[in-house]
Design a protein around this motif. Structure first.
Motif, mmCIF file in Angstrom:
data_model
loop_
_atom_site.group_PDB
_atom_site.id
_atom_site.type_symbol
_atom_site.label_atom_id
_atom_site.label_comp_id
_atom_site.label_asym_id
_atom_site.label_seq_id
_atom_site.Cartn_x
_atom_site.Cartn_y
_atom_site.Cartn_z
ATOM 1 N N SER A 105 -30.605 -60.687 -11.375
ATOM 2 C CA SER A 105 -29.536 -59.706 -11.611
ATOM 3 C C SER A 105 -29.666 -58.451 -10.759
ATOM 4 N N VAL A 106 -30.871 -58.117 -10.314
ATOM 5 C CA VAL A 106 -31.126 -56.830 -9.679
ATOM 6 C C VAL A 106 -30.734 -56.851 -8.197
ATOM 7 N N VAL A 107 -30.047 -55.792 -7.780
ATOM 8 C CA VAL A 107 -29.772 -55.569 -6.362
ATOM 9 C C VAL A 107 -30.878 -54.658 -5.846
ATOM 10 N N TYR A 108 -31.716 -55.190 -4.967
ATOM 11 C CA TYR A 108 -32.773 -54.380 -4.368
ATOM 12 C C TYR A 108 -32.243 -53.814 -3.054
ATOM 13 N N VAL A 109 -32.409 -52.496 -2.858
ATOM 14 C CA VAL A 109 -31.851 -51.799 -1.697
ATOM 15 C C VAL A 109 -32.977 -51.056 -0.982
ATOM 16 N N ALA A 110 -33.200 -51.376 0.292
ATOM 17 C CA ALA A 110 -34.226 -50.666 1.073
ATOM 18 C C ALA A 110 -33.902 -50.821 2.551
ATOM 19 N N PHE A 111 -34.096 -49.743 3.296
ATOM 20 C CA PHE A 111 -33.716 -49.722 4.709
ATOM 21 C C PHE A 111 -34.881 -49.379 5.643
ATOM 22 N N ARG A 131 -24.240 -53.728 -12.082
ATOM 23 C CA ARG A 131 -25.494 -54.485 -12.066
ATOM 24 C C ARG A 131 -26.669 -53.516 -11.926
ATOM 25 N N PRO A 132 -27.823 -53.895 -12.457
ATOM 26 C CA PRO A 132 -29.000 -53.047 -12.230
ATOM 27 C C PRO A 132 -29.382 -53.057 -10.756
ATOM 28 N N PHE A 133 -29.806 -51.913 -10.254
ATOM 29 C CA PHE A 133 -30.235 -51.865 -8.856
ATOM 30 C C PHE A 133 -31.467 -50.981 -8.713
ATOM 31 N N LEU A 134 -32.316 -51.355 -7.788
ATOM 32 C CA LEU A 134 -33.515 -50.602 -7.442
ATOM 33 C C LEU A 134 -33.374 -50.186 -5.988
ATOM 34 N N TRP A 135 -33.309 -48.881 -5.736
ATOM 35 C CA TRP A 135 -32.958 -48.360 -4.418
ATOM 36 C C TRP A 135 -34.093 -47.488 -3.900
ATOM 37 N N VAL A 136 -34.621 -47.841 -2.744
ATOM 38 C CA VAL A 136 -35.667 -47.049 -2.099
ATOM 39 C C VAL A 136 -35.009 -46.045 -1.164
ATOM 40 N N PRO A 178 -43.758 -51.135 -3.777
ATOM 41 C CA PRO A 178 -44.441 -52.337 -3.282
ATOM 42 C C PRO A 178 -43.415 -53.453 -3.044
ATOM 43 N N GLN A 179 -42.780 -53.437 -1.879
ATOM 44 C CA GLN A 179 -41.627 -54.306 -1.623
ATOM 45 C C GLN A 179 -41.931 -55.786 -1.815
ATOM 46 N N ARG A 180 -43.092 -56.228 -1.394
ATOM 47 C CA ARG A 180 -43.401 -57.656 -1.514
ATOM 48 C C ARG A 180 -43.429 -58.103 -2.965
ATOM 49 N N ARG A 181 -43.976 -57.236 -3.838
ATOM 50 C CA ARG A 181 -43.998 -57.576 -5.261
ATOM 51 C C ARG A 181 -42.596 -57.517 -5.856
ATOM 52 N N VAL A 182 -41.790 -56.578 -5.378
ATOM 53 C CA VAL A 182 -40.411 -56.494 -5.875
ATOM 54 C C VAL A 182 -39.641 -57.769 -5.511
ATOM 55 N N LEU A 183 -39.712 -58.186 -4.258
ATOM 56 C CA LEU A 183 -38.963 -59.364 -3.820
ATOM 57 C C LEU A 183 -39.453 -60.639 -4.490
ATOM 58 N N ALA A 184 -40.694 -60.656 -4.943
ATOM 59 C CA ALA A 184 -41.231 -61.836 -5.632
ATOM 60 C C ALA A 184 -40.835 -61.863 -7.107
ATOM 61 N N HIS A 185 -40.245 -60.775 -7.605
ATOM 62 C CA HIS A 185 -39.930 -60.694 -9.031
ATOM 63 C C HIS A 185 -38.687 -61.530 -9.349
ATOM 64 N N PRO A 186 -38.716 -62.304 -10.441
ATOM 65 C CA PRO A 186 -37.574 -63.186 -10.765
ATOM 66 C C PRO A 186 -36.284 -62.457 -11.113
ATOM 67 N N SER A 187 -36.355 -61.155 -11.392
ATOM 68 C CA SER A 187 -35.125 -60.433 -11.741
ATOM 69 C C SER A 187 -34.296 -60.072 -10.512
ATOM 70 N N GLY A 223 -31.904 -60.394 -7.516
ATOM 71 C CA GLY A 223 -30.855 -61.344 -7.169
ATOM 72 C C GLY A 223 -30.448 -61.306 -5.714
ATOM 73 N N CYS A 224 -30.586 -60.136 -5.068
ATOM 74 C CA CYS A 224 -30.263 -60.037 -3.646
ATOM 75 C C CYS A 224 -30.904 -58.780 -3.080
ATOM 76 N N PHE A 225 -30.918 -58.694 -1.768
ATOM 77 C CA PHE A 225 -31.598 -57.609 -1.048
ATOM 78 C C PHE A 225 -30.618 -57.025 -0.043
ATOM 79 N N LEU A 226 -30.217 -55.766 -0.266
ATOM 80 C CA LEU A 226 -29.398 -55.020 0.697
ATOM 81 C C LEU A 226 -30.359 -54.382 1.689
ATOM 82 N N THR A 227 -30.338 -54.827 2.954
ATOM 83 C CA THR A 227 -31.418 -54.544 3.886
ATOM 84 C C THR A 227 -30.924 -54.152 5.274
#
Length: 461
Positions: A272-278, A301-306, A336-345, A347-351
């Motif tokens: 479900s989570v949109v991970y955002v990092a540039f 949607r929940p999002f985690l933004w760096v 810790p981006q690698r741990r974030v991307l490995a997390h099952p929550s 859903g996609c990565f805005l990169t």
């Protein structure tokens, strides 16, 4: 039994180059090789400052530094200026460093190898003067390496002029199965910030290309089956990726509390989570960051933004945090981006499509929403969207006031499109399996890494 060798590792002085070369360093240490890692003085200080502990986690890696020639407070994000400065200063400083270390060392403690970023291949000449063996490491894709090495052919074929500028506008492929290259997006033309700085970057590439033959081996942080076309052009280049150490990899910034970040992710539904990092260098105007925040909020949607330190004013970061907190989101300064991307929550990565981020997403089967900024990121986007089809592009452009600004509705729509695309997710998971097999038992990347280690240790036939 012979004593393990000591190698000197030299990255281009930028976060995206330090990280994979630290990954490689950890691999070498695990195989019994001693490593001395060279950063510029500024980056050296940033890395040590960001580490929670400075000894046990870097056991086997000695961290040293040399000056880059720029003064205190000068803009090192201006890559043309940085390149011009270190090109004048670092060759002599590197030679002095090696002579000082080897003058004080005995036997196996002496440096016998230089492993340099191919973007610092000028250092191979220094190695040869000092009697060191030399190898190259490519922190970008094999396609990026191929594009740079093929510059003379592109000039003779009329794609480029002698200064590296395109003679025509359009796309082409260097080989079948390689990503299409847009002639307006060559890395050396969009890295310098303006046309005045372009010759500095382009001339560095030409000098590096001319020195590449001095390397006994070149390894790249990639997987053969992800880039078969590029490796057909350069069959002697060894893919050893994805290099994803769980040890510290030289972050320039301290990470936000990892336990807190993990707890937040644990509370979110699967995929479900949109991970955002540039990444470490991409920069966007305040108006664009606000549109991005509103677009993410509109997805519900929940999002985690760096939001990287220094990439926005404190006032704007506070505003982005308030907006995020009001709409199921969270803004952090680094994570810790690698741990974030490995997390099952997730859903996609805005990169921004940096190669490290791309490989980390591939290794975890995460679909990508692509927003490239400069250098090789447009080529990486081509792999993601046109070859692997594991992501989609954020459309940009337009005329008049606000031209180039990506509106909130576009952000919202593209996030929803990507998360709802079962085919793209399935292809991302298939690519993950390819990457995992490559580094698994008897995998192609693992075998190549072992071949490289044997060469460095003097065990290769």
């Amino acid at each position: 039994m012979a004593s393990p060798p000591r190698v000197l590792i030299l990255p281009y002085p930028a976060q995206g180059h330090v990280v994979p070369m630290m990954d490689l360093s950890h691999c070498l240490v695990e195989h019994g090789v001693k490593v001395t890692f060279v950063n510029t003085e500024l980056n050296h200080g940033l890395i040590l400052g960001a580490l929670a502990t400075r000894d046990s986690e870097l056991a086997g890696i000695d961290m040293v530094s040399v000056p880059d020639g720029l003064g205190h407070g000068e803009d090192r994000k201006d890559l043309a200026r940085l390149t011009d400065s270190f090109s004048k200063v670092m060759p002599l400083e590197l030679e002095k460093l090696v002579r000082r270390i080897n003058g004080d060392a005995r036997g196996s403690e002496k440096i016998s190898w230089l492993i340099a970023d191919v973007n610092m291949a000028w250092a191979f000449h220094v190695a040869k003067r000092l009697g060191l063996r030399a190898a190259g490491f490519c922190p970008s894709s094999a396609a990026m390496f191929a594009t740079r090495i093929k510059i003379p052919e592109m000039i003779s074929d009329g794609v480029l002029d002698e200064s590296g500028w395109p003679r025509w506008r359009g796309t082409f492929r260097l080989a079948p199965a390689m990503p299409p290259v847009d002639t307006s997006e060559f890395s050396w033309n969009c890295a310098a910030g303006d046309a005045k700085g372009q010759p500095v970057i382009f001339n560095l590439i030409l000098r590096n290309n001319a020195a590449t033959h001095l390397a006994e081996s070149i390894v790249v942080n990639s997987v053969h089956d992800l880039e078969p076309g590029a490796f057909t052009l350069f069959p002697n280049v060894l893919p050893v990726g994805p290099l994803l150490s769980e040890k510290p990899v030289g972050s320039f910034w301290a990470e936000d509390d990892a336990a807190s970040c993990a707890a937040w992710l644990d509370a979110q539904p699967a995929s479900s989570v949109v991970y955002v990092a540039f990444g470490s260098l991409a920069a966007y105007e305040a108006a664009q960051l606000v549109e991005m925040a509103e677009g993410l909020a509109l997805t519900s949607r929940p999002f985690l933004w760096v939001v990287r330190p220094g990439s926005a004013t404190e006032e704007l970061v506070d505003e982005l945090r308030r907006r995020a907190a009001a709409s199921r989101g969270r803004v952090v300064s680094w994570c810790p981006q690698r741990r974030v991307l490995a997390h099952p929550s997730v859903g996609c990565f805005l990169t921004h499509c940096g190669w490290n981020s791309t490989m980390e997403a591939v290794a975890n089967g995460v679909p990508l929403l692509c927003w490239p900024y400069f250098t090789d990121q447009f080529l990486n986007q081509s792999y993601i969207c046109d070859v692997w089809r594991t992501g989609i592009k954020v459309p940009r452009g337009g005329d008049g006031e606000g031209a180039g600004l990506v509106g909130r509705e576009v952000v919202r729509g593209k996030v929803e499109e990507l998360i709802g695309d079962a085919g793209t997710r399935a292809r991302a998971l298939a690519l993950r399996d390819i990457a995992r097999r490559a580094v698994g038992e008897e995998g192609s990347s693992r075998r190549n890494l072992e071949r490289f280690v044997d060469l460095v240790k003097g065990l290769a036939s």
